[in-house]
Design a protein around this motif. Structure first.
Motif, PDB file in Angstrom:
ATOM      1  N   ASP A 259      25.047  33.321  48.076  1.00 41.95           N
ATOM      2  CA  ASP A 259      25.971  33.912  47.110  1.00 41.95           C
ATOM      3  C   ASP A 259      27.372  33.395  47.398  1.00 41.95           C
ATOM      4  N   THR A 260      28.056  32.968  46.360  1.00 42.72           N
ATOM      5  CA  THR A 260      29.408  32.462  46.523  1.00 42.72           C
ATOM      6  C   THR A 260      30.252  32.906  45.334  1.00 42.72           C
ATOM      7  N   TYR A 261      31.446  32.341  45.225  1.00 44.32           N
ATOM      8  CA  TYR A 261      32.379  32.734  44.168  1.00 44.32           C
ATOM      9  C   TYR A 261      32.315  31.744  43.005  1.00 44.32           C
ATOM     10  N   ALA A 262      32.483  32.278  41.806  1.00 45.71           N
ATOM     11  CA  ALA A 262      32.573  31.444  40.606  1.00 45.71           C
ATOM     12  C   ALA A 262      33.903  31.727  39.919  1.00 45.71           C
ATOM     13  N   GLN A 263      34.386  30.745  39.163  1.00 48.33           N
ATOM     14  CA  GLN A 263      35.579  30.957  38.352  1.00 48.33           C
ATOM     15  C   GLN A 263      35.317  30.455  36.937  1.00 48.33           C
ATOM     16  N   LEU A 264      35.864  31.190  35.967  1.00 45.26           N
ATOM     17  CA  LEU A 264      35.741  30.830  34.555  1.00 45.26           C
ATOM     18  C   LEU A 264      37.132  30.895  33.943  1.00 45.26           C
ATOM     19  N   ASP A 265      37.693  29.736  33.640  1.00 43.11           N
ATOM     20  CA  ASP A 265      39.049  29.674  33.077  1.00 43.11           C
ATOM     21  C   ASP A 265      40.042  30.468  33.924  1.00 43.11           C
ATOM     22  N   GLY A 266      39.853  30.444  35.248  1.00 40.79           N
ATOM     23  CA  GLY A 266      40.781  31.144  36.120  1.00 40.79           C
ATOM     24  C   GLY A 266      40.469  32.603  36.351  1.00 40.79           C
ATOM     25  N   GLU A 267      39.312  33.077  35.863  1.00 41.54           N
ATOM     26  CA  GLU A 267      38.851  34.436  36.157  1.00 41.54           C
ATOM     27  C   GLU A 267      37.694  34.323  37.147  1.00 41.54           C
ATOM     28  N   HIS A 268      37.658  35.184  38.172  1.00 42.95           N
ATOM     29  CA  HIS A 268      36.656  35.034  39.219  1.00 42.95           C
ATOM     30  C   HIS A 268      35.484  35.997  39.049  1.00 42.95           C
ATOM     31  N   LEU A 269      34.340  35.583  39.591  1.00 42.27           N
ATOM     32  CA  LEU A 269      33.141  36.410  39.638  1.00 42.27           C
ATOM     33  C   LEU A 269      32.507  36.290  41.019  1.00 42.27           C
ATOM     34  N   PHE A 270      31.929  37.387  41.491  1.00 42.68           N
ATOM     35  CA  PHE A 270      31.208  37.393  42.769  1.00 42.68           C
ATOM     36  C   PHE A 270      30.255  38.585  42.750  1.00 42.68           C
ATOM     37  N   PRO A 271      29.042  38.440  43.275  1.00 43.22           N
ATOM     38  CA  PRO A 271      28.421  37.244  43.867  1.00 43.22           C
ATOM     39  C   PRO A 271      27.706  36.408  42.806  1.00 43.22           C
ATOM     40  N   VAL A 272      27.678  35.109  43.007  1.00 47.46           N
ATOM     41  CA  VAL A 272      27.004  34.195  42.079  1.00 47.46           C
ATOM     42  C   VAL A 272      26.262  33.144  42.900  1.00 47.46           C
TER      43      VAL A 272
END
Length: 279
Positions: A259-272
């Motif tokens: 599990d790591t971090y994701a970013q979408l247009d500068g918005e973050h998501l965790f866990p991914v």
């Protein structure tokens, strides 16, 4: 008539002053102005627009985060008025990619039929790009900081993350091929050139065509990664081919072993740990 839609949290909370100045300028020019807070959930602004003249201008005041939330809300809706952007964010990578000095930028053509990613069984449309790994962790650190979201703080958080972040194993499926990476720092998929407030991470990408560019940073020593970081602003990192791989595609799957971090247009998501991305 001008209808201003704005996010009061954008630009470290300074957007209200920008909106006030813009409103005053438009009113001096003889325009009727309506200001709408996008965080006011008591009113559906799309329904509100249905009652407004077709020749009214919708003006978005905000940056990449504001636009990201906006496009994910309007993808299945119809807006008949023209839509313009007035820069009001911190990074402004979307506006930067359009290469214009106009104060009011027409953007409606770029807000629909976007690429999207499925993460944790939820669809997310994106304007600029999505990423898994180091860029996701940097975005998390910047978004969670109590300091200002500016280039100086972004650089400081990036340096901190370089020392804390550990590479992961990644498997990528695209163009009927499968690629494995044992020490991936980041897997970034771009619909345009820029991320991180002006970094030319995908120098050949353009939102005017249907191609997505995939950038994988793998097996690079940490010291060298620190050294090449500044040249990303020039787009020269893609020539360090032993460590930077670039692919062009319209669809792909990315899977990490942790599990790591994701970013979408500068918005973050965790866990991914998995992303499916399609044009």
């Amino acid at each position: 008539m001008d209808i201003i839609l704005y996010n009061p949290l954008s630009r470290n909370g300074r957007n209200q002053k920008i909106v006030d100045k813009l409103t005053l300028r438009l009113e001096k020019e003889g325009h009727e102005v309506i200001v709408f807070n996008l965080l006011d959930l008591s009113i559906d602004f799309v329904d509100m627009l249905k009652e407004k003249p077709l020749d009214a201008r919708v003006i978005i005041v905000g940056g990449d985060g504001t636009l990201h939330r906006l496009v994910n809300y309007i993808q299945d809706k119809t807006i008949n008025q023209e839509i313009f952007l007035y820069r009001g964010g911190t990074g402004n990578d979307f506006a930067r990619s359009l290469h214009t000095k106009e104060k009011l930028i027409p953007i409606k053509q770029y807000l629909f039929n976007l690429p999207y990613t499925n993460i944790n069984a939820k669809k997310h449309f994106f304007l600029n790009g999505v990423g898994l790994g180091l860029d996701g962790r940097v975005v998390y650190e910047v978004n969670e900081t109590k300091g200002k979201k500016n280039k100086r703080n972004y650089f400081r958080k990036t340096m901190k993350t370089f020392f804390l972040f550990k590479p992961f194993k990644a498997r990528i499926r695209l163009n009927n091929e499968e690629h494995e990476f044992n020490k991936a720092w980041m897997v970034t998929v771009m619909n345009s050139k820029y991320f991180g407030g002006g970094m030319r991470i995908a120098p050949k990408a353009s939102r005017d065509n249907d191609d997505l560019y995939v950038i994988v940073v793998n097996k690079i020593p940490k010291v060298l990664l620190l050294l090449i970081f500044p040249i990303i602003y020039l787009g020269l990192h893609v020539y360090i081919k032993p460590f930077v791989k670039v692919y062009k595609t319209k669809a792909l799957e990315v899977e990490a072993n942790i599990d790591t971090y994701a970013q979408l247009d500068g918005e973050h998501l965790f866990p991914v740990n998995k992303m499916e991305i399609k044009r």
